[in-house]
Design an enzyme around this catalytic site. Sequence first.
Site, PDB file in Angstrom:
ATOM      1  N   ASP A 218       0.793  -1.240  -0.057  1.00 47.78           N
ATOM      2  CA  ASP A 218      -0.032  -0.127  -0.017  1.00 47.78           C
ATOM      3  C   ASP A 218       1.031   1.298   0.097  1.00 47.78           C
ATOM      4  OD1 ASP A 218       0.862  -0.285   2.584  1.00 47.78           O
ATOM      5  OD2 ASP A 218      -0.984  -0.837   3.331  1.00 47.78           O
TER       6      ASP A 218
ATOM      7  N   ASN B  71      -7.543  -2.925  14.505  1.00 53.96           N
ATOM      8  CA  ASN B  71      -8.960  -3.118  14.339  1.00 53.96           C
ATOM      9  C   ASN B  71      -8.992  -4.249  13.230  1.00 53.96           C
ATOM     10  OD1 ASN B  71      -7.969  -2.003  11.759  1.00 53.96           O
ATOM     11  ND2 ASN B  71      -9.624  -0.334  11.704  1.00 53.96           N
TER      12      ASN B  71
ATOM     13  N   HIS C 208      -7.160  -4.609  10.426  1.00 54.86           N
ATOM     14  CA  HIS C 208      -6.891  -4.482   9.088  1.00 54.86           C
ATOM     15  C   HIS C 208      -5.713  -4.913   8.713  1.00 54.86           C
ATOM     16  CE1 HIS C 208      -4.806  -0.447  10.230  1.00 54.86           C
ATOM     17  NE2 HIS C 208      -3.878  -1.237   9.592  1.00 54.86           N
TER      18      HIS C 208
ATOM     19  N   GLU D 184      -9.529  -1.959   5.462  1.00 58.67           N
ATOM     20  CA  GLU D 184     -10.357  -1.562   6.964  1.00 58.67           C
ATOM     21  C   GLU D 184     -11.399  -2.546   7.107  1.00 58.67           C
ATOM     22  OE1 GLU D 184      -8.770   0.258   8.972  1.00 58.67           O
ATOM     23  OE2 GLU D 184      -8.100   1.937   7.891  1.00 58.67           O
TER      24      GLU D 184
END
Length: 233
Positions: free
Chosen positions: A62, A128, A130, A135
């Site tokens: 990314d 979280n 990810h 996400e």
Amino acid sequence: MRIIQVSDASAGAQRAFEIYEAALAQGIKVMGLATGATPIALYDRFVASALDFSNITAVNLDEYLGLTSQDPQSYHYFMQQHLFNHKPFKQTFIPDGASSDGQQAARAYDKILSQNPIDIQLLGLGRNGHIGFNEPGTPFDTTTHLVNLTPSTIAANARFFDEPAAVPTQAISMGIASVMSAKKILLMAFGEEKATAVAATVNGPVTTDVPASVLQTHPDVTIIIDDAAASKL
Ligand code: F6R
């Protein structure tokens, strides 16, 4: 899933290093790489080693949208600093965060991925759940795409920026389908702040609410965690 539990992040980096040593000896050609704090100790070991990456193509997960490759906060810059400036690779690819057309940059990256199937994909784990910048809520069939970062991820990334307002709010990320297409996946997570996400990844239901839980359905996943990250298993 194969789980390797170690005492601390340094021991985890060493175990990961040994996995790459073996994979390189077996002739892998394409390594999927990650940024963030987690892989730094592994990259340090790569740099200090005699390992030869000159026949390896690297594809990164990314990149922030809106940062040039010269921006010290970009993932391009991170990879140069931690690995690529020190070890020659055959080719290195990172999504083009400087593109004025993020959708086009994502499509171009999918083409690169289709031409360079990933042998082993390295992943960190978001608090979280990810993976990459996928996400919670990201469909499992996504390929490379534009992402609006969640407030919690923006807050977690703020430590790398001088001021909160400078933290990018969008990124280009390999999708979950892109990650899952890798032959082998190696996820590393260290520290107590990852414990909830680790437990949901390993023992929770497979749900888009916890993107990393999809890894339960991949045939060759290794997870390296320290005692703190394993504390909720
Ligand atoms: C980075 C990436 C992210 C990180 C994750 C964990 O390329 O894709 O998913 O792996 O946010 O970040 P750290 O390692 O900083 O805790």
